[in-house]
Scaffold this active site. Structure first.
Site, mmCIF file in Angstrom:
data_model
loop_
_atom_site.group_PDB
_atom_site.id
_atom_site.type_symbol
_atom_site.label_atom_id
_atom_site.label_comp_id
_atom_site.label_asym_id
_atom_site.label_seq_id
_atom_site.Cartn_x
_atom_site.Cartn_y
_atom_site.Cartn_z
ATOM 1 C CE1 TYR A 221 -9.894 8.458 -14.101
ATOM 2 C CE2 TYR A 221 -7.800 9.517 -14.563
ATOM 3 C CZ TYR A 221 -9.082 9.572 -14.060
ATOM 4 O OH TYR A 221 -9.546 10.738 -13.490
ATOM 5 N N GLY B 201 -10.256 4.530 -5.257
ATOM 6 C CA GLY B 201 -8.955 3.850 -5.438
ATOM 7 C C GLY B 201 -7.820 4.419 -4.611
ATOM 8 C CG ASN C 162 -10.297 13.539 -9.538
ATOM 9 O OD1 ASN C 162 -10.224 14.748 -9.329
ATOM 10 N ND2 ASN C 162 -10.821 12.695 -8.680
ATOM 11 C CB SER D 208 -3.614 5.731 -16.242
ATOM 12 O OG SER D 208 -3.797 7.125 -16.235
ATOM 13 C CB THR D 209 -2.935 0.415 -14.496
ATOM 14 O OG1 THR D 209 -2.611 0.479 -13.106
ATOM 15 C CG2 THR D 209 -1.761 0.855 -15.345
ATOM 16 N N GLY D 210 -5.993 1.581 -13.158
ATOM 17 C CA GLY D 210 -7.165 1.112 -12.407
ATOM 18 C C GLY D 210 -8.432 1.637 -13.060
ATOM 19 C CG ASP E 211 -7.498 10.844 -5.548
ATOM 20 O OD1 ASP E 211 -8.238 11.412 -6.351
ATOM 21 O OD2 ASP E 211 -6.793 11.450 -4.720
ATOM 22 C CG ASP F 63 -1.848 1.115 1.344
ATOM 23 O OD1 ASP F 63 -2.896 0.948 1.985
ATOM 24 O OD2 ASP F 63 -1.559 2.184 0.764
ATOM 25 C CB ILE F 64 1.454 3.927 -2.474
ATOM 26 C CG1 ILE F 64 2.665 4.787 -2.869
ATOM 27 C CG2 ILE F 64 0.189 4.774 -2.416
ATOM 28 C CD1 ILE F 64 2.624 5.279 -4.295
#
Ligand code: APR
Length: 172
Positions: free
Chosen positions: A120, A31, A23, A116-118, A33, A9-10
């Site tokens: 988006y 997600g 966004n 962007s890989t979730g 964010d 987890d970042i």
């Protein structure tokens, strides 16, 4: 190669800055964010309001507040439609601008998610290849960045990322 791939987890990563896949409003979302805003606390949204949004492909910095990281670099990746809307160029820009903002702010260690890989929907391998290219090129010209950590959120992504980044090691 001062790039590490980790799984986790970042919001738990202790680096100078973590990168948020935000966004355009910068006012939080789901997600990653959402996780970053929850971990940072309400001051993050209050601060981001003063940033007045962020264009896709650009990046802006905020304090990390309650996060372990001192800063959050908010970048907005492109939504993937069909690849004919400069999605690759905008994702390249999101990674590059995040690194430029890091250097401008004296940041030495930075953690990236898979932008962007979730939600988006950017194809994962294509996005990871773009990230690897931008990060490697940038590090060659900007020695002030001492460590880049790429954070995969699950085992599947972790394995795919390791494979793509290890290709470079064999070649180098
Ligand atoms: N730590 C690390 N990686 C994470 C975490 C986390 N806590 N949570 C999610 N991820 C991963 C996802 O598995 C995905 O690979 O981050 C990547 C990006 O996923 P999203 O968060 O959906 O981001 P993105 O695809 O860029 O979509 C951005 O989603 O949350 C909203 O407000 C955000 O509108 C924006 C959009």
């Amino acid at each position: 190669m001062n790039i590490d791939i980790i799984k986790g987890d970042i919001t738990d990563v202790k680096v100078d800055a973590i990168v948020n896949a935000a966004n355009n409003s910068l006012m939080g979302g789901g997600g990653l964010d959402g996780a970053i805003h929850r971990a940072a606390g309400p001051e993050l949204a209050a601060y981001c309001r003063t940033l007045k949004g962020c264009k896709t492909g650009d990046a802006k910095i905020s304090p990390g507040f309650n996060l372990k990281a001192d800063f959050v670099i908010h970048t907005v990746g492109p939504v993937w439609y069909n690849g004919a809307n400069n999605e690759e160029g905008l994702l390249t820009s999101a990674y590059r601008r995040s690194l430029e903002v890091a250097v401008e702010n004296g940041i030495k260690t930075i953690a990236f998610p898979s932008i962007s890989t979730g939600a988006y929907r950017f194809p994962f391998e294509k996005a990871t290849l773009i990230a690897r290219t931008v990060i490697l090129n940038f590090l060659q010209n900007n020695p002030s960045i001492e460590k880049v950590i790429i954070v995969a959120f699950d085992e599947k992504d972790f394995k795919r990322m390791k494979k793509i980044y290890s290709l470079d090691e064999e070649r180098n």
